[in-house]
Design an enzyme around this catalytic site. Structure first.
Site, PDB file in Angstrom:
ATOM      1  N   GLU A 274       0.846  -1.203   0.000  1.00  0.00           N
ATOM      2  CA  GLU A 274       0.000   0.000   0.000  1.00  0.00           C
ATOM      3  C   GLU A 274       0.880   1.251   0.000  1.00  0.00           C
ATOM      4  O   GLU A 274       2.045   1.196   0.403  1.00  0.00           O
ATOM      5  CB  GLU A 274      -0.822   0.046   1.293  1.00  0.00           C
ATOM      6  CG  GLU A 274      -1.654  -1.178   1.569  1.00  0.00           C
ATOM      7  CD  GLU A 274      -2.972  -1.151   0.839  1.00  0.00           C
ATOM      8  OE1 GLU A 274      -3.476  -0.047   0.578  1.00  0.00           O
ATOM      9  OE2 GLU A 274      -3.476  -2.235   0.510  1.00  0.00           O
TER      10      GLU A 274
ATOM     11  N   LYS B 129      -4.278 -11.341  11.696  1.00  0.00           N
ATOM     12  CA  LYS B 129      -4.601 -12.700  11.228  1.00  0.00           C
ATOM     13  C   LYS B 129      -4.265 -13.750  12.276  1.00  0.00           C
ATOM     14  O   LYS B 129      -5.047 -14.674  12.509  1.00  0.00           O
ATOM     15  CB  LYS B 129      -3.848 -12.976   9.930  1.00  0.00           C
ATOM     16  CG  LYS B 129      -4.305 -12.074   8.795  1.00  0.00           C
ATOM     17  CD  LYS B 129      -3.328 -12.149   7.635  1.00  0.00           C
ATOM     18  CE  LYS B 129      -3.744 -11.269   6.488  1.00  0.00           C
ATOM     19  NZ  LYS B 129      -2.683 -11.138   5.483  1.00  0.00           N
TER      20      LYS B 129
END
Ligand SMILES: NC(=O)c1ccc[n+]([C@@H]2O[C@H](COP(=O)([O-])OP(=O)(O)OC[C@H]3O[C@@H](n4cnc5c(N)ncnc54)[C@H](OP(=O)(O)O)[C@@H]3O)[C@@H](O)[C@H]2O)c1
Length: 433
Positions: free
Chosen positions: A195, A210
């Site tokens: 990003e 996660k």
């Protein structure tokens, strides 16, 4: 559970977020609207994004919503799919609104589930609707279903793996091309692997989201980000990668959760992995995971942890579950029975460490370093000294025998204080795998 009062035509999907994953889901549903095992069709009935630009798919039959919260509560959708991202703001507001309106929700948003999973699970279960998030962890690799359903009842001891494709790509590319972190990060941004603001990925936070979700599913709690110790990859130097390799290791961003009593030790950190280990072989943007259980022993899965098409396939699998009327708790047990997973006290943990020093080229340095280690009761497993660099300094690398984090920290302090050592030693854990 599936939120439809009566069968009437295709399942009407409300989709908020038409970016990498949302755009791929549009294509998936356009190509294969009858993918659900029952043969029932799913069609996009309403969409929301920031801009109404062309998404390469005919959306003329779908209603446009500027506000994803309005879409979430619309009576004209049966299922709400959230693919905006972020733990707060529109994603959280829209998911909450959909659940309150009694709609099943599907999301790929690990930040949201890791941060507000318990509160959302309670809401979903009180409303009697599904909240599914297969795509939130390992993209196209069905890790969530595997832990929640395939291993239900198993006593999972640990989940350890590589859960962030961006960091894996950067570390692999640094090693392959012998370039530094900043240069490779810039390339990853150009290629779309990272990003514009890379903090969530390179800071280790995405992998932490996660692993706390996997830990919750594996050990029977609710996600607890506060229990995770998080260190990213920005401080990994090319020299560390090269020297680790000479000692038979590769540096990876490892996410791990190990059951400890009624809680778990959860960590994300760069770590040395032996070159022959499967986690060292999982290069590029791949994700990989070892799961170890009392009855099943150990097994390994590896695959595309990101990418529009792979992630959209996981979202579609959740849509199929909603269509099939799947009923199950959001985590391993009903949310009302769950508490945030407790972190573990790591004082008794003993890990090997890689220590890299830059020292002045003069006699007696090695003896001084050995003495500093001995003072902290840390002993050396292997050792490597390189030729003098242009700067007149010599890189020295050593791998310690297992020692507590406190002992290693003390050793680093003693070594850093030596007059012959020109910069604070770099410490990287050796993975416990
Ligand atoms: N990319 C992957 O490979 C991957 C893999 C696994 C999970 N995920 C997760 O999937 C989710 C989506 O990721 P992505 O990569 O598809 O993101 P993305 O490409 O940045 O797309 C985000 C979408 O959300 C829309 N959006 C942003 N703010 C909005 C608002 N206030 N109201 C309505 N729409 C808004 C954007 O609209 P515009 O298009 O108009 O800007 C865009 O369509 C995230 O939770 C991410 O963590 C992604």
């Amino acid at each position: 559970m599936n939120g439809r009062a009566a069968v009437r035509g295709p399942w009407r999907i409300g989709l908020a977020g038409l970016g990498v994953v949302g755009g791929a889901l549009l294509k998936f549903l356009a190509e294969q609207p009858d993918f659900a095992p029952s043969g029932e069709r799913a069609a996009i009935a309403g969409v929301s994004a920031r801009s109404q630009k062309d998404r390469g798919v005919d959306l003329s039959a779908a209603a446009w919503f500027d506000d994803p919260v309005a879409l979430a509560g619309s009576p004209d959708i049966d299922v709400f799919v959230e693919l905006i991202g972020g733990s707060e703001g529109p994603a959280r507001a829209a998911v909450t609104a959909a659940l309150k309106a009694g709609k099943p929700v599907i999301t790929a948003n690990k930040a949201l589930i890791a941060t507000h999973g318990l509160e959302l699970a309670k809401l979903a279960e009180a409303q009697g609707v599904a909240l599914f998030y297969e795509a939130a962890v390992m993209g196209g690799v069905p890790a969530v279903k595997l832990l929640r359903e395939g291993l239900v009842g198993e006593h999972v001891q640990s989940v350890v793996g590589i859960l962030n494709g961006t960091c894996n790509f950067i570390l692999s590319e640094m090693e392959r091309s012998e370039r530094g972190f900043a240069e490779v990060l810039a390339e990853a941004q150009k290629l779309g692997y990272a990003e514009a603001d890379p903090t969530t990925d390179v800071g280790g936070f995405d992998a932490a989201h996660k692993i706390v979700i996997l830990a919750a599913l594996a050990f029977g709690g609710a996600p607890n980000l506060g229990a995770a110790e998080i260190e990213g990859i920005a401080a990994v130097d090319l020299i560390d990668i090269k020297l680790a390799r000479e000692l038979g290791y590769r540096i990876k961003l490892i996410a791990s959760a190990e059951r400890e009593g009624t809680g778990a030790s959860i960590r994300v950190n760069p770590a040395l992995v032996p070159l022959g280990h499967p986690l060292a072989q999982a290069g590029g943007a791949l994700n990989a995971l070892f799961i170890e259980g009392r009855r099943i022993g150990r097994f390994y899965m590896q695959g595309p942890g990101a990418g529009g098409a792979a992630t959209a396939a996981a979202v579609a699998a959740d849509i199929a579950d909603v269509i099939a009327g799947a009923r199950r708790p959001v985590f391993q047990r009903p949310a009302g029975d769950l508490a945030p997973l407790k972190g573990a006290d790591r004082a008794g943990h003993r890990d090997k460490a890689f220590l890299r020093l830059m020292v002045r080229d003069r006699p007696g340095v090695i003896a001084a370093v050995s003495e500093a280690l001995a003072k902290a009761e840390v002993s050396i497993d292997s050792f490597l000294q390189k030729p003098v660099e242009d700067s007149g300094h010599v890189p020295i690398v050593l791998i310690t025998h297992p020692a507590s984090a406190a002992a290693i920290a003390e050793a680093v302090d003693h070594i850093g204080a030596l007059e012959a050592v020109v910069e604070r030693p770099r410490r990287i854990r050796v993975a416990r795998i």
